[in-house]
Design a protein around this motif. Structure first.
Motif, PDB file in Angstrom:
ATOM      1  N   ALA A   1      -9.434  15.426   7.219  1.00 18.68           N
ATOM      2  CA  ALA A   1      -8.023  15.215   7.554  1.00 18.68           C
ATOM      3  C   ALA A   1      -7.746  13.739   7.839  1.00 18.68           C
ATOM      4  CB  ALA A   1      -7.636  16.068   8.762  1.00 18.68           C
ATOM      5  N   LEU A   2      -8.689  13.061   8.486  1.00 20.17           N
ATOM      6  CA  LEU A   2      -8.519  11.625   8.716  1.00 20.17           C
ATOM      7  C   LEU A   2      -8.417  10.873   7.392  1.00 20.17           C
ATOM      8  CD1 LEU A   2     -10.941  10.800  11.682  1.00 20.17           C
ATOM      9  CD2 LEU A   2      -8.452  10.579  11.665  1.00 20.17           C
ATOM     10  N   TRP A   3      -9.304  11.194   6.468  1.00 19.47           N
ATOM     11  CA  TRP A   3      -9.270  10.528   5.167  1.00 19.47           C
ATOM     12  C   TRP A   3      -7.964  10.825   4.431  1.00 19.47           C
ATOM     13  CZ3 TRP A   3     -10.199   7.188   1.598  1.00 19.47           C
ATOM     14  CH2 TRP A   3     -10.004   7.496   0.248  1.00 19.47           C
ATOM     15  N   GLN A   4      -7.589  12.093   4.376  1.00 12.42           N
ATOM     16  CA  GLN A   4      -6.384  12.477   3.657  1.00 12.42           C
ATOM     17  C   GLN A   4      -5.129  11.867   4.276  1.00 12.42           C
ATOM     18  OE1 GLN A   4      -5.838  14.565   0.896  1.00 12.42           O
ATOM     19  NE2 GLN A   4      -8.025  14.512   0.504  1.00 12.42           N
ATOM     20  N   GLY A   5      -5.111  11.769   5.596  1.00 10.20           N
ATOM     21  CA  GLY A   5      -3.920  11.265   6.256  1.00 10.20           C
ATOM     22  C   GLY A   5      -3.801   9.752   6.239  1.00 10.20           C
ATOM     23  N   LEU A   6      -4.924   9.058   6.460  1.00  8.22           N
ATOM     24  CA  LEU A   6      -4.871   7.610   6.625  1.00  8.22           C
ATOM     25  C   LEU A   6      -4.907   6.840   5.310  1.00  8.22           C
ATOM     26  CD1 LEU A   6      -7.276   7.165   9.693  1.00  8.22           C
ATOM     27  CD2 LEU A   6      -4.777   7.264   9.689  1.00  8.22           C
ATOM     28  N   ARG A   7      -5.331   7.471   4.221  1.00  9.81           N
ATOM     29  CA  ARG A   7      -5.482   6.731   2.962  1.00  9.81           C
ATOM     30  C   ARG A   7      -4.157   6.294   2.368  1.00  9.81           C
ATOM     31  NH1 ARG A   7      -3.907  10.169  -0.961  1.00  9.81           N
ATOM     32  NH2 ARG A   7      -4.335  12.401  -0.809  1.00  9.81           N
ATOM     33  N   GLY A   8      -3.083   6.957   2.741  1.00 11.90           N
ATOM     34  CA  GLY A   8      -1.781   6.584   2.221  1.00 11.90           C
ATOM     35  C   GLY A   8      -1.562   7.081   0.805  1.00 11.90           C
ATOM     36  N   PRO A   9      -0.458   6.690   0.200  1.00 13.89           N
ATOM     37  CA  PRO A   9      -0.161   7.128  -1.166  1.00 13.89           C
ATOM     38  C   PRO A   9      -1.020   6.398  -2.189  1.00 13.89           C
ATOM     39  CG  PRO A   9       1.530   5.631  -0.375  1.00 13.89           C
ATOM     40  CD  PRO A   9       0.617   5.890   0.790  1.00 13.89           C
ATOM     41  N   VAL A  10      -0.934   6.841  -3.419  1.00 12.10           N
ATOM     42  CA  VAL A  10      -1.642   6.180  -4.515  1.00 12.10           C
ATOM     43  C   VAL A  10      -1.119   4.758  -4.659  1.00 12.10           C
ATOM     44  CG1 VAL A  10      -2.055   6.229  -7.008  1.00 12.10           C
ATOM     45  CG2 VAL A  10      -2.062   8.356  -5.694  1.00 12.10           C
ATOM     46  N   ALA A  11      -2.044   3.820  -4.890  1.00 12.34           N
ATOM     47  CA  ALA A  11      -1.647   2.424  -5.048  1.00 12.34           C
ATOM     48  C   ALA A  11      -0.815   2.251  -6.316  1.00 12.34           C
ATOM     49  CB  ALA A  11      -2.888   1.537  -5.098  1.00 12.34           C
ATOM     50  N   GLY A  12       0.080   1.307  -6.271  1.00 19.27           N
ATOM     51  CA  GLY A  12       0.952   1.052  -7.410  1.00 19.27           C
ATOM     52  C   GLY A  12       2.393   0.940  -6.958  1.00 19.27           C
ATOM     53  N   ARG A  13       3.238   0.547  -7.879  1.00 21.21           N
ATOM     54  CA  ARG A  13       4.650   0.397  -7.546  1.00 21.21           C
ATOM     55  C   ARG A  13       5.288   1.768  -7.390  1.00 21.21           C
ATOM     56  NH1 ARG A  13       8.443  -3.524 -10.991  1.00 21.21           N
ATOM     57  NH2 ARG A  13       7.120  -5.010  -9.845  1.00 21.21           N
ATOM     58  N   PRO A  14       5.853   2.055  -6.221  1.00 17.82           N
ATOM     59  CA  PRO A  14       6.474   3.374  -6.026  1.00 17.82           C
ATOM     60  C   PRO A  14       7.752   3.496  -6.840  1.00 17.82           C
ATOM     61  CG  PRO A  14       6.898   1.970  -4.131  1.00 17.82           C
ATOM     62  CD  PRO A  14       5.944   1.217  -5.019  1.00 17.82           C
TER      63      PRO A  14
END
Length: 281
Positions: A70-83
């Motif tokens: 859950a820490l990994w899933q929550g803290l990693r943020g969205p996929v890198a790139g231009r939203p």
């Protein structure tokens, strides 16, 4: 391979937590004291009748692994790139998802809350209900039912706390309806899952985490007898069910991440009526 906006810090945090849990398990095995491992994975004081045997330690390790994930899933943020270009409503919904995930995490770490914290949590959830309403209306429908169910589920909890502090006993009795509130919350959650399943922005795995957060506690309760036969103490099994809250945190965090996923796109709106007839000839 996907790269995430805050992947490295998230990996460090999750790996660090996992390492501490592993050390705590080794200490429990060496000293026969499961208290530190219990507090680290279930965030509560250990039951006095629980012994530091390997079946119990493995359950706590599994709970710790789930919280590390859950820490990994929550803290990693969205996929890198231009939203993608989004409006303010989407950005506010994303903030509401993150705030709700944080609230669930705080509730797991500190289960006993003062009344004002319960009210704040209810307000955060109510904001999520309201901000998700346009998405649900566009994709699924049942807008009145969803909005009423979501608000009833959350505002009734806050009302009970406030009326209790004010010592308004009759008002508290009217507002205290846990069965109806639970049913309303289940209806709203099911409609959210259906919306996410049909909407093009959320992945199937995200919806799967949400469904698992509801199903896992029931499955674990049904497994009580087999687990006790396997040597797992009843106190460990019952307390470890709370680790299923990590699945809710994952679902909420991923729901926020994927709202601005560069590769995501809205699914087409389903027509409200039958398709138009084609001209003949």
């Amino acid at each position: 391979m996907r790269h995430y906006r805050w992947g490295v810090p998230a990996l460090v945090a999750a790996a660090g937590y996992g390492a501490v849990v592993a050390v705590a398990a080794a200490v429990a095995a060496a000293r026969g004291d499961i208290g530190f491992l219990w507090r680290l994975t279930l965030f509560a004081e250990v039951n006095e009748d629980v012994t530091a045997v390997w079946p119990n330690a493995l359950v706590l390790l599994a709970a710790g692994g789930l919280w590390g994930w859950a820490l990994w899933q929550g803290l990693r943020g969205p996929v890198a790139g231009r939203p993608p270009v989004t409006d303010r409503g989407v950005l506010r919904l994303r903030v509401a998802f993150y705030a709700t995930a944080g609230s669930w995490m705080a509730c797991a770490v500190a289960p006993a809350w003062p009344w004002w914290a319960v009210v704040i949590d209810s307000l955060i959830m109510s904001a999520l209900v309201v901000l998700f309403h346009p998405v649900l209306r566009r994709t699924v429908g049942f807008t009145g039912l969803a909005l009423a169910a979501g608000l009833l589920s959350n505002t009734s909890t806050a009302a009970v706390e406030v009326f209790d502090v004010l010592d308004w006993r009759e008002a508290r009795r009217v507002a205290d309806m846990p069965d109806l509130s639970a049913l309303a919350g289940l209806i709203w959650t099911a409609l959210v899952f259906l919306t996410q399943w049909r909407d093009g922005r959320w992945r199937r795995a995200t919806v799967g985490y949400g469904i698992a957060s509801l199903v896992a506690p029931l499955v674990l309760l049904l497994m009580a007898v087999p687990l006790e036969i396997a040597g797992i103490s009843g106190g460990v099994h019952v307390s470890a069910i709370t680790a299923a809250d990590a699945l809710s945190v994952i679902w909420l965090a991923r729901s926020a991440h994927e709202l601005t996923d560069p590769s995501a796109s809205l699914a087409p709106v389903a027509p409200s009526g039958p398709p138009p007839a084609q001209a003949s000839g």
